[in-house]
Write a protein that holds these residues in place. Sequence first.
Motif, PDB file in Angstrom:
ATOM      1  N   ALA A 234      -2.806  21.103  67.894  1.00  0.00           N
ATOM      2  CA  ALA A 234      -4.072  21.921  68.556  1.00  0.00           C
ATOM      3  C   ALA A 234      -5.272  20.837  68.580  1.00  0.00           C
ATOM      4  CB  ALA A 234      -4.335  23.294  68.492  1.00  0.00           C
ATOM      5  N   GLY A 235      -6.267  21.060  69.377  1.00  0.00           N
ATOM      6  CA  GLY A 235      -7.391  20.296  69.533  1.00  0.00           C
ATOM      7  C   GLY A 235      -7.177  19.065  69.914  1.00  0.00           C
ATOM      8  N   THR A 236      -6.375  18.463  70.447  1.00  0.00           N
ATOM      9  CA  THR A 236      -6.237  16.973  70.744  1.00  0.00           C
ATOM     10  C   THR A 236      -7.359  16.523  71.874  1.00  0.00           C
ATOM     11  OG1 THR A 236      -4.807  17.379  72.698  1.00  0.00           O
ATOM     12  CG2 THR A 236      -3.675  16.670  70.714  1.00  0.00           C
ATOM     13  N   GLY A 237      -8.008  17.537  72.391  1.00  0.00           N
ATOM     14  CA  GLY A 237      -9.048  17.234  73.386  1.00  0.00           C
ATOM     15  C   GLY A 237     -10.304  16.872  72.693  1.00  0.00           C
ATOM     16  N   ASN A 238     -10.410  17.259  71.253  1.00  0.00           N
ATOM     17  CA  ASN A 238     -11.493  17.272  70.810  1.00  0.00           C
ATOM     18  C   ASN A 238     -11.713  15.638  70.363  1.00  0.00           C
ATOM     19  OD1 ASN A 238     -12.508  19.542  70.454  1.00  0.00           O
ATOM     20  ND2 ASN A 238     -11.131  20.090  68.781  1.00  0.00           N
ATOM     21  N   ALA A 240     -11.121  13.119  72.421  1.00  0.00           N
ATOM     22  CA  ALA A 240     -11.429  12.521  73.446  1.00  0.00           C
ATOM     23  C   ALA A 240     -13.125  12.310  73.282  1.00  0.00           C
ATOM     24  CB  ALA A 240     -10.994  12.957  74.864  1.00  0.00           C
ATOM     25  N   ARG A 241     -13.508  13.287  72.715  1.00  0.00           N
ATOM     26  CA  ARG A 241     -15.050  13.244  72.430  1.00  0.00           C
ATOM     27  C   ARG A 241     -15.592  12.133  71.835  1.00  0.00           C
ATOM     28  NH1 ARG A 241     -18.242  16.562  74.276  1.00  0.00           N
ATOM     29  NH2 ARG A 241     -17.650  18.753  75.187  1.00  0.00           N
TER      30      ARG A 241
ATOM     31  N   ASP B 247     -12.036   9.271  82.073  1.00  0.00           N
ATOM     32  CA  ASP B 247     -12.418   9.461  80.722  1.00  0.00           C
ATOM     33  C   ASP B 247     -13.206  10.850  80.528  1.00  0.00           C
ATOM     34  OD1 ASP B 247     -11.517   7.539  79.152  1.00  0.00           O
ATOM     35  OD2 ASP B 247     -13.202   6.568  78.511  1.00  0.00           O
ATOM     36  N   LEU B 250     -10.872  13.541  80.653  1.00  0.00           N
ATOM     37  CA  LEU B 250      -9.786  13.492  79.657  1.00  0.00           C
ATOM     38  C   LEU B 250      -9.780  14.660  78.613  1.00  0.00           C
ATOM     39  CD1 LEU B 250      -7.497  11.933  78.856  1.00  0.00           C
ATOM     40  CD2 LEU B 250      -8.871  10.432  77.303  1.00  0.00           C
ATOM     41  N   GLU B 251     -11.085  14.968  78.159  1.00  0.00           N
ATOM     42  CA  GLU B 251     -11.058  16.086  77.232  1.00  0.00           C
ATOM     43  C   GLU B 251     -10.797  17.389  77.752  1.00  0.00           C
ATOM     44  OE1 GLU B 251     -15.064  17.522  75.919  1.00  0.00           O
ATOM     45  OE2 GLU B 251     -13.812  19.080  75.062  1.00  0.00           O
ATOM     46  N   PRO B 252     -11.485  17.954  79.092  1.00  0.00           N
ATOM     47  CA  PRO B 252     -10.953  19.148  79.522  1.00  0.00           C
ATOM     48  C   PRO B 252      -9.429  19.042  80.012  1.00  0.00           C
ATOM     49  CG  PRO B 252     -12.504  17.733  80.914  1.00  0.00           C
ATOM     50  CD  PRO B 252     -12.505  17.289  79.644  1.00  0.00           C
ATOM     51  N   LEU B 253      -8.838  17.972  80.390  1.00  0.00           N
ATOM     52  CA  LEU B 253      -7.561  17.850  80.689  1.00  0.00           C
ATOM     53  C   LEU B 253      -6.618  18.010  79.467  1.00  0.00           C
ATOM     54  CD1 LEU B 253      -5.228  17.626  82.611  1.00  0.00           C
ATOM     55  CD2 LEU B 253      -5.191  15.234  82.545  1.00  0.00           C
ATOM     56  N   LEU B 254      -6.886  17.446  78.426  1.00  0.00           N
ATOM     57  CA  LEU B 254      -6.321  17.644  77.181  1.00  0.00           C
ATOM     58  C   LEU B 254      -6.386  19.181  76.515  1.00  0.00           C
ATOM     59  CD1 LEU B 254      -7.123  14.394  75.123  1.00  0.00           C
ATOM     60  CD2 LEU B 254      -4.789  15.152  75.849  1.00  0.00           C
ATOM     61  N   SER B 255      -7.627  19.501  76.807  1.00  0.00           N
ATOM     62  CA  SER B 255      -7.450  21.137  76.401  1.00  0.00           C
ATOM     63  C   SER B 255      -6.782  21.935  77.389  1.00  0.00           C
ATOM     64  CB  SER B 255      -8.964  21.619  76.545  1.00  0.00           C
ATOM     65  OG  SER B 255      -9.961  20.781  75.699  1.00  0.00           O
ATOM     66  N   GLU B 258      -3.090  22.298  76.441  1.00  0.00           N
ATOM     67  CA  GLU B 258      -2.841  23.002  75.344  1.00  0.00           C
ATOM     68  C   GLU B 258      -2.867  24.642  75.619  1.00  0.00           C
ATOM     69  OE1 GLU B 258      -5.371  22.013  71.889  1.00  0.00           O
ATOM     70  OE2 GLU B 258      -4.457  20.168  71.745  1.00  0.00           O
TER      71      GLU B 258
END
Lengths: 340, 340
Positions: A234-238, A240-241, B247, B250-255, B258
Motif C-alpha cells: 500500500a501507499g505506492t502513491g506516496n 510519486a511525491r 507526473d 501520478l500520485e492520485p492515480l496510484l492511490s 489501491e
Amino acid sequence: MSVDDRKLDVLRAIVEDYVATQEPVGSKALVDRHHLGVSPATIRNDMAALEDEGYIAQPHTSAGRVPTDKGYRLFVDRLSTVKPLSAAEKRAIQTFLDGALDLDDVVSRTVRLLAQLTRQAAVVQYPSLSRSTVRHVELVMLAPTRVLVVLITDTGRVEQRVVDLPADADDALVGELRARINALAVGQDFAAVEARVTELTERFGPEDRAAVAAVTATLLSTLIERHEERVAVAGTGNLARYGQEFDRELEPLLSALEEHVVLLRLLGEATSPTPVRVRIGSENAQTGLSATSVVTSGYGPGELALASMGVVGPTRMDYPGTIAAVGAVARYVSKILAAH
Amino acid sequence: MSVDDRKLDVLRAIVEDYVATQEPVGSKALVDRHHLGVSPATIRNDMAALEDEGYIAQPHTSAGRVPTDKGYRLFVDRLSTVKPLSAAEKRAIQTFLDGALDLDDVVSRTVRLLAQLTRQAAVVQYPSLSRSTVRHVELVMLAPTRVLVVLITDTGRVEQRVVDLPADADDALVGELRARINALAVGQDFAAVEARVTELTERFGPEDRAAVAAVTATLLSTLIERHEERVAVAGTGNLARYGQEFDRELEPLLSALEEHVVLLRLLGEATSPTPVRVRIGSENAQTGLSATSVVTSGYGPGELALASMGVVGPTRMDYPGTIAAVGAVARYVSKILAAH
DNA sequence: TGCTGGCACTCGACCGTTGCAAGTGCCAAT
DNA sequence: ATTGGCACTTGCAACGGTCGAGTGCCAGCA
C-alpha cells in the motif's frame, strides 16, 4: 567535547537538515540552525574530514554536502535516537487495528496504516503457517483428475490449491482420504502434520498411492510456500511525491513492488521480531534499487518472527520516525496475533 | 474528398502524430508526414476550424496543436480503425494464458499480460459469483460466537468470511446447519441458492434462528459483494515512464489503483462483453483523474459479462492498439472461462 | 467556392553573457 | 584546536538577442 564527537554531531545535523529540506547543506546554514558552539570554518574542517572518510559528498564543487549511504548507515546505527510516536499516532494505530476480524483484515489494515504513518510505501508479508494448527482440511473433486485442496487453520486462515492427479480418482477415494487426513491433522501444528501425514500413503492400495501422494505433497509444501510468498502493498502513491532524484528509481521500484519474488528478497529473512532492520541504498543493490532504503521488522506472536513487514522509500528518508513507526506497528500487530 | 472528410483526416493525423511524438504538431509537419494532397495553408484553415469546434487546442500561441478530450473522443468513435494484433502478440496471449490452473491464476496472468501488451497499468476485476454453482459449503467454529464460512464453487473458487454470531452456538448446531445448507445448495447456482436458503431459518428452533440467519445472510450477500469488489492490478511501473504532464496525475492515480472503491467506479459497470469501452480524461472527472483515460471491456463465459477488465493510462495513449489488446484478451479469457 | 503562396506577426526555445550568492579550501593569527 | 579572512569555484537566475516553428490573414487563381 572531543573532536570526534563533534564530527558525529555535524554528520547528524547534515542528515537531519538534508532530510528536512532535500537540499545540500552548507557549513553556514549548519551553525545557524543547530547551536553547535563553533564557527563555520571549524565545521568546514570537520566536513572535509567526513568527506575524506566517505560519509558525505558534494554534488558539485560549490554546493553543500549530502550524506552518502555510508553516512546514513552511521547515522542510523549510532546517531539517531528513537523518535517516540505522538499520542495521535499511537491512537491511530490502536483504532486502526483493533477492529480487525480475521487475518486478512489484520494484514490489509496494517499495510495501509504503515503507509499512512510513514507517508511512504508499505509492505506486509502474510504470516507463515508453520506455527498455526490445522482446523480442517477439505477436498473437493473438480474433475476425475483434479482435486481442490482447502486448508483451514485455527487462525481463520484459508489456503486453497488445485491438484492435478496422476491417475483418476473417485468420490470414495477422495472421501476416505479426506477423513483420514482430518483424523490425523486436525488440532496439530504444521510440523506435527508434516511428520505424520507422509505415512498416510502406505494405508492406501498401490493403485491409489500416486494420487494420495500428490494430495499430501500439495498439502505440505505448496500451501506453506505459497502462503509465505503472499504480500500486501500500500501507499505506492506516496512514492510519486518525491522529486527528480527519485524519479529514475520510481519505475523499477514500482515494478519490484509488484514482483513478489523481488519484494520478499527486499523484506529479507524474518528471524526475530526485534530489532527493526534498515537496509540503505546500495546495500540492496542486488535488486537494482540503489536509491531506495528499506526499513523492516519481523512480527508474530512468539519470540520467533512469523513474517516481515516494512516500509520502502528513498534513501533520503526520515529514519528515526520510520523506524519508530515500523517498530510500534510490528509490536502492536504481534500483540494482536498473540491474543488470538 | 469533401471538406469535412479532410478535416477528420487532419484530426486523425494530429492524434496519431501527437501520440507518437508527445509534441504539439504543426501544419507543416503534418503534410510532411502524411500524404494529404494539400498545402500547409489549407491544413491551417482546417485546423482553425477544428479548434473552433473544440477538437484541438494550442498550448501557446506559436506552437502546434494538441488534441482535446473531445478530439480524442471523436477519434476513438469514428476515426480509428482497429489495429490488428501482431502474430507475436496473439501468440503471447495464448502461451501466457493457457497454462492457468484455477481462477486466481487466470486473473493474475491476465492482468500481467494486459500490462505487458499495452505497456500501461492493467486492472482486472474478479468474476462475479452469481453464475457459478455451489460445490461445497464448509462451516468451522473458531469460538462459541464465531464461525468461519467457506464457500467453494464449481470453478474452483474459494470464498471465506468470519461471522460473529449473536448468540453462542455449539458443534451440533453448526454440524446440522452445515449438512442442511449443503443439502440444498450444492449444485445450485447462486440465484437458486438465494431463493431456497432463506427458508432454512424456519427449520431451526427459535433459540437458534438468530445464529442461523447470521450465517445465511453472510453466505448470500457478503460473499458475493466481497468477491465482486476484488480486483488485481499490475503494471503500475509503466505509468512512471510518462513525462512531466502526467507526473501530476501520478500520485492520485496510484492511490486510486489501491482503493478498490474508486477502481471499480473507474472500471464501470460490466453489462455485455462487447464492445470495448473508452472513457477519456475529463469524462471520468468524478474520480479527480482528468488526465487519465480508461479502456475497459466486460468478460465472462456467456453473452452477459461477469466482470470488467481494463487498462489505465494518460489521455495521450495509443487508443487503437490498447483497444485491440483489451478486446483480444477479454475474448480469450472469456473463452477459457467458458471451457471450464 | 475552395485552394494556395506569400507575408507579417507572435512567442517559446535556445544560447552566450553576466552578476550573484553560496559554499569551499587554505592560511595566518590567536 | 579554533577562527576570521580571503581568494576561488561554480551552479543558478536573469537578461537580451536570435532563431525558427507556427499561425492568421489576404490576395490571387483554378
